[in-house]
Design an enzyme around this catalytic site. Structure first.
Site, PDB file in Angstrom:
ATOM      1  N   GLY A  49       0.866  -1.312  -0.072  1.00  0.00           N
ATOM      2  CA  GLY A  49      -0.016  -0.035  -0.028  1.00  0.00           C
ATOM      3  C   GLY A  49       0.972   1.131   0.121  1.00  0.00           C
ATOM      4  O   GLY A  49       2.101   1.254  -0.122  1.00  0.00           O
ATOM      5  N   PHE A  50       0.178   2.455   0.123  1.00  0.00           N
ATOM      6  CA  PHE A  50       0.926   3.597   0.081  1.00  0.00           C
ATOM      7  C   PHE A  50       1.988   3.680   1.054  1.00  0.00           C
ATOM      8  O   PHE A  50       3.290   3.584   0.546  1.00  0.00           O
ATOM      9  CB  PHE A  50       0.051   4.859  -0.125  1.00  0.00           C
ATOM     10  CG  PHE A  50       0.456   6.136   0.321  1.00  0.00           C
ATOM     11  CD1 PHE A  50       1.484   6.629  -0.470  1.00  0.00           C
ATOM     12  CD2 PHE A  50       0.079   6.939   1.312  1.00  0.00           C
ATOM     13  CE1 PHE A  50       2.140   7.834  -0.394  1.00  0.00           C
ATOM     14  CE2 PHE A  50       0.707   8.055   1.348  1.00  0.00           C
ATOM     15  CZ  PHE A  50       1.623   8.697   0.694  1.00  0.00           C
ATOM     16  N   ASP A  93       0.123  -8.812   1.762  1.00  0.00           N
ATOM     17  CA  ASP A  93      -0.873  -7.739   1.359  1.00  0.00           C
ATOM     18  C   ASP A  93      -1.817  -8.711   0.530  1.00  0.00           C
ATOM     19  O   ASP A  93      -1.407  -9.513  -0.186  1.00  0.00           O
ATOM     20  CB  ASP A  93       0.007  -6.773   0.541  1.00  0.00           C
ATOM     21  CG  ASP A  93      -0.574  -5.590   0.455  1.00  0.00           C
ATOM     22  OD1 ASP A  93      -0.303  -4.424   0.862  1.00  0.00           O
ATOM     23  OD2 ASP A  93      -1.924  -5.570  -0.418  1.00  0.00           O
ATOM     24  N   GLY A 135      -4.133  -2.985  -5.590  1.00  0.00           N
ATOM     25  CA  GLY A 135      -2.833  -2.947  -6.430  1.00  0.00           C
ATOM     26  C   GLY A 135      -1.653  -3.185  -5.856  1.00  0.00           C
ATOM     27  O   GLY A 135      -1.590  -3.344  -4.588  1.00  0.00           O
ATOM     28  N   THR A 177     -12.049  -6.291   9.058  1.00  0.00           N
ATOM     29  CA  THR A 177     -10.462  -6.414   8.703  1.00  0.00           C
ATOM     30  C   THR A 177      -9.724  -5.891   9.823  1.00  0.00           C
ATOM     31  O   THR A 177      -8.859  -6.604  10.126  1.00  0.00           O
ATOM     32  CB  THR A 177     -10.384  -5.408   7.368  1.00  0.00           C
ATOM     33  OG1 THR A 177     -11.148  -6.035   6.120  1.00  0.00           O
ATOM     34  CG2 THR A 177      -8.876  -5.713   6.901  1.00  0.00           C
ATOM     35  N   ALA A 189      -0.398   0.719  12.422  1.00  0.00           N
ATOM     36  CA  ALA A 189      -0.952   2.230  12.080  1.00  0.00           C
ATOM     37  C   ALA A 189      -2.256   2.535  12.521  1.00  0.00           C
ATOM     38  O   ALA A 189      -3.305   1.955  11.911  1.00  0.00           O
ATOM     39  CB  ALA A 189      -0.753   1.785  10.338  1.00  0.00           C
ATOM     40  N   TYR A 236     -14.288   3.080  10.747  1.00  0.00           N
ATOM     41  CA  TYR A 236     -12.628   3.215  10.600  1.00  0.00           C
ATOM     42  C   TYR A 236     -12.158   3.735  11.970  1.00  0.00           C
ATOM     43  O   TYR A 236     -11.464   2.996  12.497  1.00  0.00           O
ATOM     44  CB  TYR A 236     -12.274   3.911   9.384  1.00  0.00           C
ATOM     45  CG  TYR A 236     -10.871   4.084   9.165  1.00  0.00           C
ATOM     46  CD1 TYR A 236     -10.384   2.944   8.750  1.00  0.00           C
ATOM     47  CD2 TYR A 236     -10.429   5.386   9.420  1.00  0.00           C
ATOM     48  CE1 TYR A 236      -8.912   2.979   8.528  1.00  0.00           C
ATOM     49  CE2 TYR A 236      -8.895   5.437   9.018  1.00  0.00           C
ATOM     50  CZ  TYR A 236      -8.391   4.148   8.653  1.00  0.00           C
ATOM     51  OH  TYR A 236      -6.845   4.305   8.359  1.00  0.00           O
ATOM     52  N   LYS A 295      -9.955   1.405  14.782  1.00  0.00           N
ATOM     53  CA  LYS A 295      -8.736   1.678  15.182  1.00  0.00           C
ATOM     54  C   LYS A 295      -8.523   1.940  16.542  1.00  0.00           C
ATOM     55  O   LYS A 295      -7.462   1.442  17.347  1.00  0.00           O
ATOM     56  CB  LYS A 295      -8.261   3.274  14.237  1.00  0.00           C
ATOM     57  CG  LYS A 295      -7.990   2.868  12.781  1.00  0.00           C
ATOM     58  CD  LYS A 295      -6.753   2.085  12.467  1.00  0.00           C
ATOM     59  CE  LYS A 295      -6.488   2.071  11.011  1.00  0.00           C
ATOM     60  NZ  LYS A 295      -5.595   1.160  10.550  1.00  0.00           N
TER      61      LYS A 295
END
Ligand code: UDP
Length: 309
Positions: free
Chosen positions: A13-14, A34, A39, A95, A118, A145, A149
């Site tokens: 990922g980024f 991953d 992508g 997730t 993260a 989200y 977290k």
């Protein structure tokens, strides 16, 4: 950090891909886990230097097998991006929560030293309206989200109490840099400016964010892994506030773009996610490592545009 075996979930990922490159540069062995759902952002020359596994972090058996012999796990795999999260709140939470459980249990069974997780500055919700936020302030997670977290932060704290696992949660403040996709505002504005289309500022454009350059975030993430004891939360913030209106002007000017800047209503599904102000203090990070993010927005945007050519 050097000569460690490091597992990075979400390493394609980024932020993960930048972290992987830096870990390699410092002389570590890197294992990336991953799903490649969004992508693969890892350059092909980097792929040759790592061990790569296309697996979901929620798969405990696989996590157990793949983290054997690792010293540290960076757990960066997540579903994110306001639009995607708003459309998939349950999947996002599952997730997060199931992923953390499987990562943590694998770490316990394999005797891994520490977990670097993260988290997100989204946890602060609306509490940053008066001033910049530090890690002590009462948080206000309002979305699936942010709530998941926050749950994981508490889970990690409890894990230390019960199982003695050391960990760190990183509350990232609007990280940007090359290879970020256009779910986030900076790549969106750059794409719009490059195409000569209007830059779509949502609302008044007076809302602020604390944009933090990805290399600075990676540097902080690595420094914090040097000495992990107990459970600690750190903001990773640039400590500079920018309005989204100012951001649009800055990008337009840096790119010499003739695009207009338009002010439009944010898509309805963003409403729960929108906060008027978000900027953080990195004092705790500085006290621990002697470092805090120091790349100004203009400098970071210039580097990003140069690298995107
Ligand atoms: N934003 C905008 N136009 C866009 C996309 C985003 O004005 O086309 C604004 C958005 O309303 C928010 C800020 O940019 O105030 C940052 O949005 P992003 O989705 O990048 O991250 P967030 O801080 O919401 O997690």
């Amino acid at each position: 950090m050097k000569d460690k075996r490091v597992v990075v979930t979400g390493g394609a990922g980024f932020i993960g891909s930048h972290l992987v490159q830096e870990l390699l540069r410092l002389g570590n062995e890197v294992v990336v886990i991953d799903t490649l759902l969004r992508g693969n952002k890892l350059p092909s020359e980097v792929m040759k230097q790592i061990e790569f596994h296309k697996t979901d972090v929620t798969n405990f058996e696989e996590m157990l097998r793949l983290t054997k012999g690792a010293d540290i796990i960076y757990h960066f795999a997540a579903i994110l991006g306001v639009d995607i999260v708003a459309d998939n709140p349950i999947e996002t939470m599952e997730t997060e929560v199931n992923g953390m459980q499987s990562v943590a249990n694998a770490a316990i069974e394999n005797g891994i030293e520490s977990i670097i997780y993260a988290s997100t500055s989204g946890i602060y919700g609306h509490v940053a309206m008066e001033s910049s936020v530090n890690e002590e302030i009462l948080v206000d997670p309002r979305t699936s989200y942010a709530m998941a977290k926050r749950y994981n932060e508490i889970y990690l704290a409890s894990l230390h109490e019960e199982k003695g696992i050391d960990s760190v949660a990183l509350r990232f403040f609007n990280i940007y840099g090359v290879r970020q996709d256009n779910r986030m505002v900076i790549p969106r504005f750059i794409e719009q400016a490059a195409a000569g289309r209007p830059l779509t500022v949502y609302g008044t454009g007076k809302q602020t964010r604390d944009f933090t350059y990805v290399s600075d975030a990676v540097k902080a993430s690595i420094l914090l892994a040097e000495d992990v004891k107990g459970f600690e939360i750190y903001n990773i913030a640039n400590e500079r506030e920018k309005t989204i209106g100012e951001l649009a002007v800055e990008i337009k000017e840096l790119m010499n773009s003739s695009s207009e800047i338009t002010f439009i209503d944010a898509p309805k599904k963003r409403y729960d996610y929108e906060v008027g102000r978000r900027y953080g203090s990195s004092e705790k990070l500085f006290a621990q490592t002697g470092y805090k993010p120091d790349t100004e927005l203009k400098e970071g945007l210039t580097a990003l545009l140069e690298m995107s050519k």
